[in-house]
Motif scaffolding. Sequence first.
Motif, mmCIF file in Angstrom:
data_model
loop_
_atom_site.group_PDB
_atom_site.id
_atom_site.type_symbol
_atom_site.label_atom_id
_atom_site.label_comp_id
_atom_site.label_asym_id
_atom_site.label_seq_id
_atom_site.Cartn_x
_atom_site.Cartn_y
_atom_site.Cartn_z
ATOM 1 N N MET A 1 0.849 -1.193 0.000
ATOM 2 C CA MET A 1 0.000 0.000 0.000
ATOM 3 C C MET A 1 0.888 1.248 0.000
ATOM 4 N N THR A 2 0.612 2.157 -0.894
ATOM 5 C CA THR A 2 1.429 3.363 -1.029
ATOM 6 C C THR A 2 1.134 4.350 0.092
ATOM 7 N N ILE A 3 2.190 4.976 0.608
ATOM 8 C CA ILE A 3 2.057 6.019 1.619
ATOM 9 C C ILE A 3 2.274 7.361 0.937
ATOM 10 N N TYR A 4 1.340 8.267 1.132
ATOM 11 C CA TYR A 4 1.385 9.572 0.488
ATOM 12 C C TYR A 4 1.898 10.629 1.468
ATOM 13 N N LEU A 5 2.845 11.427 1.022
ATOM 14 C CA LEU A 5 3.453 12.467 1.842
ATOM 15 C C LEU A 5 2.904 13.836 1.468
ATOM 16 N N ASP A 6 2.495 14.587 2.486
ATOM 17 C CA ASP A 6 2.091 15.979 2.254
ATOM 18 C C ASP A 6 2.735 16.925 3.259
ATOM 19 N N GLY A 7 3.630 16.385 4.104
ATOM 20 C CA GLY A 7 4.321 17.215 5.080
ATOM 21 C C GLY A 7 3.563 17.450 6.356
ATOM 22 N N ASN A 8 2.392 16.871 6.476
ATOM 23 C CA ASN A 8 1.549 17.177 7.639
ATOM 24 C C ASN A 8 1.068 15.961 8.417
ATOM 25 N N GLY A 9 0.881 14.835 7.756
ATOM 26 C CA GLY A 9 0.204 13.728 8.418
ATOM 27 C C GLY A 9 1.006 12.447 8.553
ATOM 28 N N LEU A 10 2.325 12.515 8.439
ATOM 29 C CA LEU A 10 3.127 11.293 8.541
ATOM 30 C C LEU A 10 3.091 10.759 9.972
ATOM 31 N N THR A 11 2.817 9.458 10.112
ATOM 32 C CA THR A 11 2.721 8.828 11.423
ATOM 33 C C THR A 11 3.904 7.898 11.659
ATOM 34 N N LEU A 12 4.092 7.537 12.912
ATOM 35 C CA LEU A 12 5.158 6.593 13.242
ATOM 36 C C LEU A 12 4.880 5.225 12.643
ATOM 37 N N ASP A 13 3.624 4.839 12.584
ATOM 38 C CA ASP A 13 3.281 3.566 11.954
ATOM 39 C C ASP A 13 3.658 3.579 10.474
ATOM 40 N N GLN A 14 3.399 4.681 9.793
ATOM 41 C CA GLN A 14 3.773 4.784 8.383
ATOM 42 C C GLN A 14 5.289 4.750 8.214
ATOM 43 N N VAL A 15 5.995 5.450 9.093
ATOM 44 C CA VAL A 15 7.464 5.423 9.029
ATOM 45 C C VAL A 15 7.957 3.988 9.189
ATOM 46 N N ALA A 16 7.409 3.274 10.157
ATOM 47 C CA ALA A 16 7.828 1.887 10.379
ATOM 48 C C ALA A 16 7.563 1.027 9.145
ATOM 49 N N ARG A 17 6.446 1.250 8.481
ATOM 50 C CA ARG A 17 6.125 0.458 7.285
ATOM 51 C C ARG A 17 7.094 0.754 6.154
ATOM 52 N N VAL A 18 7.511 1.998 6.023
ATOM 53 C CA VAL A 18 8.483 2.347 4.984
ATOM 54 C C VAL A 18 9.863 1.775 5.322
ATOM 55 N N LEU A 19 10.235 1.851 6.595
ATOM 56 C CA LEU A 19 11.580 1.427 6.990
ATOM 57 C C LEU A 19 11.726 -0.086 7.047
ATOM 58 N N TYR A 20 10.715 -0.756 7.560
ATOM 59 C CA TYR A 20 10.841 -2.195 7.817
ATOM 60 C C TYR A 20 10.157 -3.045 6.750
ATOM 61 N N ASP A 21 9.109 -2.523 6.141
ATOM 62 C CA ASP A 21 8.370 -3.289 5.130
ATOM 63 C C ASP A 21 8.602 -2.771 3.715
ATOM 64 N N PHE A 22 9.353 -1.680 3.563
ATOM 65 C CA PHE A 22 9.714 -1.096 2.269
ATOM 66 C C PHE A 22 8.485 -0.728 1.439
ATOM 67 N N GLU A 23 7.467 -0.208 2.118
ATOM 68 C CA GLU A 23 6.290 0.256 1.377
ATOM 69 C C GLU A 23 6.669 1.463 0.517
ATOM 70 N N SER A 24 6.014 1.579 -0.614
ATOM 71 C CA SER A 24 6.328 2.660 -1.558
ATOM 72 C C SER A 24 5.762 3.981 -1.057
ATOM 73 N N VAL A 25 6.344 5.050 -1.565
ATOM 74 C CA VAL A 25 6.001 6.401 -1.134
ATOM 75 C C VAL A 25 5.743 7.269 -2.357
ATOM 76 N N GLU A 26 4.760 8.131 -2.257
ATOM 77 C CA GLU A 26 4.513 9.138 -3.287
ATOM 78 C C GLU A 26 4.164 10.453 -2.607
ATOM 79 N N ILE A 27 4.393 11.543 -3.336
ATOM 80 C CA ILE A 27 3.937 12.843 -2.858
ATOM 81 C C ILE A 27 2.442 12.939 -3.103
ATOM 82 N N HIS A 28 1.729 13.392 -2.102
ATOM 83 C CA HIS A 28 0.275 13.505 -2.244
ATOM 84 C C HIS A 28 -0.053 14.506 -3.359
ATOM 85 N N PRO A 29 -1.002 14.166 -4.229
ATOM 86 C CA PRO A 29 -1.334 15.087 -5.339
ATOM 87 C C PRO A 29 -1.655 16.496 -4.874
ATOM 88 N N ASN A 30 -2.287 16.621 -3.709
ATOM 89 C CA ASN A 30 -2.653 17.958 -3.225
ATOM 90 C C ASN A 30 -1.451 18.787 -2.786
#
Length: 495
Positions: A1-30
């Motif tokens: 599942m892709t994690i979208y970054l907008d500079g405001n809503g990044l959570t520790l759970d999302q960070v853990a998923r990116v670091l440990y599970d290598f989930e993909s990241v995109e910049i939020h369209p907004n």
Amino acid sequence: MTIYLDGNGLTLDQVARVLYDFESVEIHPNAWQNIEKSRAVVERNLAEGNVIYGVTTGFGKFSDVVIPVGDVEALQLNLIRSHACGIGDPFSERVSRAMLLLRANALAKGYSGCRKETLQRLVDCLNQQIHPVIPSQGSLGASGDLAPLAHLALVLIGEGKAHYDGRVMSGGEALSQAGLTPIRLQAKEGLALINGTQAMTAVGVIAYLEAERLAEFADGVAALTLEALRGVVDAFAPEAQDVRPYPEQREVADRVLSYVEGSQLTTRQGEIRVQDAYSLRCIPQVHGAIRQVLTYVKEKLLIEMNAATDNPLIFSDTGRVISGGNFHGQPIAFAMDFLGIAMAELANISERRIERLVNPQLNDLPAFLSPQPGLQSGLMITQYAAASLVSENKTLAHPASVDSIPSSANQEDHVSMGTIGARHAHQIIHNVRRVLAIEGICAAQAADLRGVDRLAPKTRKLHQQIRASVPFIDQDRAYSEDIERLAHWISQSFV
């Protein structure tokens, strides 16, 4: 599942998923609109010949040196190269990955003035697992983590070194093999990449995630020790916690009671003794206070992870360009020092419980839990090892944030040393994990000697999990591998 970054809503759970599970990241369209608007402000000021720090001026003490428009790109390239003077062993790939993620999230807020292409390349490196080789020493923790982030930025321009596909290679080769091209930095972009707190915050996030897991394990292994030593459970009674209403203290007491529910080994006041030593009786108070620190640290990390921490900041709605101090790492410096102190104390009390498990003057078990006391030393020296780690932690826990050394000809005359604090906190946690592993080995051995069938169901399960990594000790052996195996299990598998 892709994690979208907008500079405001990044959570520790999302960070853990990116670091440990290598989930993909995109910049939020907004987020792209604000990014483009802030870039437009930079371009407009450049076209109008306005003086902006780090865009048409030098850096630090050179802030009063005006740079000709024709040299603004060279200025940014020189910035990255000259600031890449980190030293020492490199950060782990996980830390490097966290730095990519957090810097991308900061730029996604839209206050940094970078181009879309530059931010996208950060995200590309994250998704392609191109992890810059970043020396771990050399940051003062104000003006941002300049040296570490400069090494990160080198890879984006095709220089420096990177981990890719299982080996270390040049940044240019890593980009090429991943089908990417180096970026060419334009006005403000070098500064946007390195002026921030992402090294200390990256280390801090990883340290926090590991500390949270250790706090959970510490409650469980303390409960197993309580049973092995036939501890008095009255001290954990809810009414005793409620009259000192720290919620974390009550949570720990409840958790320990849930672990030992159904035990045939725990005792009540007066059965064997009226009260236990502090390392058993005060588990809720000490472990609870440590959890209070974790709550504080989590709050600061969540703010910092979603903050604009560079300089100058571009406010596209008003067109203002403000030179401020959001790069200063003081909030994270304090949080990391606090985390290190708290986790050192978690090991401190654990080592005292280890002593009670192995010392024949403090219990009625075989001396040092030895299968043949005298002929075999049993677990005697594991307490030495734990004591050594605890002592080392006491030196590492000296607050880094109390120090400051001026830099850049006294223009930058107060710094946080937050990255040192974060590194020390992480090293402390590395040591704590091994102290808790030693307690687990000793508690499991004592439980075997007492009779595993007399354990509570929940601690019996924990005992079985420990035994999956560390067999029963019926003969002296080298215990280093046992300690490391259990420490690895704690970090990877304990829930």
